[in-house]
Design a protein around this motif. Sequence first.
Motif, short mmCIF file in Angstrom:
data_model
loop_
_atom_site.label_atom_id
_atom_site.label_comp_id
_atom_site.label_asym_id
_atom_site.label_seq_id
_atom_site.Cartn_x
_atom_site.Cartn_y
_atom_site.Cartn_z
N MET A 1 0.84 -1.17 0.00
CA MET A 1 0.00 0.00 0.00
C MET A 1 0.89 1.24 0.00
SD MET A 1 -2.88 -0.92 2.88
CE MET A 1 -4.21 0.05 2.23
N THR A 2 0.40 2.27 -0.65
CA THR A 2 1.10 3.54 -0.61
C THR A 2 0.71 4.27 0.68
OG1 THR A 2 -0.68 4.76 -1.69
CG2 THR A 2 1.00 3.74 -3.13
N ALA A 3 1.44 5.32 1.01
CA ALA A 3 1.11 6.10 2.20
C ALA A 3 -0.29 6.70 2.07
CB ALA A 3 2.14 7.21 2.40
N ARG A 4 -0.67 7.10 0.87
CA ARG A 4 -2.01 7.66 0.66
C ARG A 4 -3.07 6.59 0.92
NH1 ARG A 4 -6.23 9.04 -2.57
NH2 ARG A 4 -6.65 11.25 -2.81
N GLU A 5 -2.85 5.38 0.43
CA GLU A 5 -3.80 4.28 0.66
C GLU A 5 -3.89 3.94 2.14
OE1 GLU A 5 -3.39 1.82 -3.54
OE2 GLU A 5 -1.90 1.50 -1.96
N LEU A 6 -2.75 3.94 2.84
CA LEU A 6 -2.74 3.68 4.27
C LEU A 6 -3.53 4.75 5.01
CD1 LEU A 6 0.98 2.66 4.82
CD2 LEU A 6 -1.01 1.21 5.17
N ALA A 7 -3.28 6.02 4.67
CA ALA A 7 -3.98 7.12 5.32
C ALA A 7 -5.48 7.02 5.08
CB ALA A 7 -3.44 8.46 4.81
N GLY A 34 10.58 -3.16 11.87
CA GLY A 34 10.35 -4.50 11.34
C GLY A 34 8.89 -4.92 11.34
N SER A 35 7.98 -4.04 11.74
CA SER A 35 6.55 -4.38 11.74
C SER A 35 5.98 -4.41 10.34
CB SER A 35 5.77 -3.37 12.58
OG SER A 35 6.20 -3.42 13.92
N VAL A 36 6.52 -3.57 9.47
CA VAL A 36 6.13 -3.56 8.06
C VAL A 36 7.41 -3.59 7.23
CG1 VAL A 36 4.01 -2.23 8.47
CG2 VAL A 36 6.08 -1.03 7.82
N VAL A 37 7.26 -3.87 5.96
CA VAL A 37 8.41 -3.83 5.06
C VAL A 37 8.10 -2.82 3.96
CG1 VAL A 37 9.24 -6.16 5.48
CG2 VAL A 37 7.54 -5.79 3.73
N GLU A 38 9.13 -2.12 3.53
CA GLU A 38 8.99 -1.22 2.40
C GLU A 38 9.39 -2.04 1.17
OE1 GLU A 38 9.80 3.39 1.13
OE2 GLU A 38 10.93 2.55 2.81
N VAL A 39 8.39 -2.53 0.46
CA VAL A 39 8.59 -3.43 -0.66
C VAL A 39 9.41 -2.76 -1.75
CG1 VAL A 39 7.41 -4.86 -2.39
CG2 VAL A 39 6.42 -4.57 -0.12
N SER A 40 9.05 -1.55 -2.08
CA SER A 40 9.83 -0.70 -2.97
C SER A 40 9.58 0.72 -2.49
CB SER A 40 9.42 -0.89 -4.44
OG SER A 40 8.09 -0.47 -4.65
N ALA A 45 4.11 -3.06 3.13
CA ALA A 45 3.33 -4.28 3.38
C ALA A 45 3.60 -4.73 4.80
CB ALA A 45 3.74 -5.37 2.40
N ILE A 46 2.66 -5.47 5.36
CA ILE A 46 2.84 -6.01 6.71
C ILE A 46 3.93 -7.07 6.66
CG2 ILE A 46 1.74 -7.33 8.56
CD1 ILE A 46 -0.90 -6.05 7.70
N ALA A 47 4.83 -7.02 7.63
CA ALA A 47 5.91 -8.01 7.70
C ALA A 47 5.32 -9.38 8.03
CB ALA A 47 6.93 -7.61 8.76
N GLY A 57 4.83 -17.04 20.77
CA GLY A 57 4.06 -18.23 20.47
C GLY A 57 2.96 -18.01 19.44
N ALA A 58 2.87 -16.81 18.91
CA ALA A 58 1.86 -16.53 17.89
C ALA A 58 2.36 -17.02 16.54
CB ALA A 58 1.58 -15.03 17.83
N ALA A 59 1.45 -17.45 15.72
CA ALA A 59 1.81 -17.90 14.38
C ALA A 59 2.16 -16.70 13.52
CB ALA A 59 0.64 -18.66 13.76
N PRO A 60 3.14 -16.80 12.63
CA PRO A 60 3.48 -15.70 11.74
C PRO A 60 2.31 -15.36 10.84
CG PRO A 60 5.08 -17.51 11.56
CD PRO A 60 3.97 -17.97 12.44
N ALA A 61 2.24 -14.09 10.46
CA ALA A 61 1.18 -13.64 9.56
C ALA A 61 1.37 -14.31 8.21
CB ALA A 61 1.22 -12.13 9.43
N ALA A 62 0.29 -14.62 7.57
CA ALA A 62 0.35 -15.27 6.24
C ALA A 62 0.65 -14.29 5.14
CB ALA A 62 -0.95 -15.98 5.96
#
Length: 62
Positions: A1-7, A34-40, A45-47, A57-62
Amino acid sequence: MTARELALAMGEDVSRPARVETTRGQAKRLAEEGSVVEVSTGLFAIARETARTAGEGAAPAA
């Protein structure tokens, strides 16, 4: 998502460039943590596994 889409998804007034820039700054900080990644440049995107879920003990996000 772009910053505009997030906002927009968070209910911010995207007609105000300052709100979009604030969201971009927040996303950049989350990427540094490390909570999100900057894809480009400007695309976020969510990490798969965040620092909060690692080791709790939580499962990683899909």
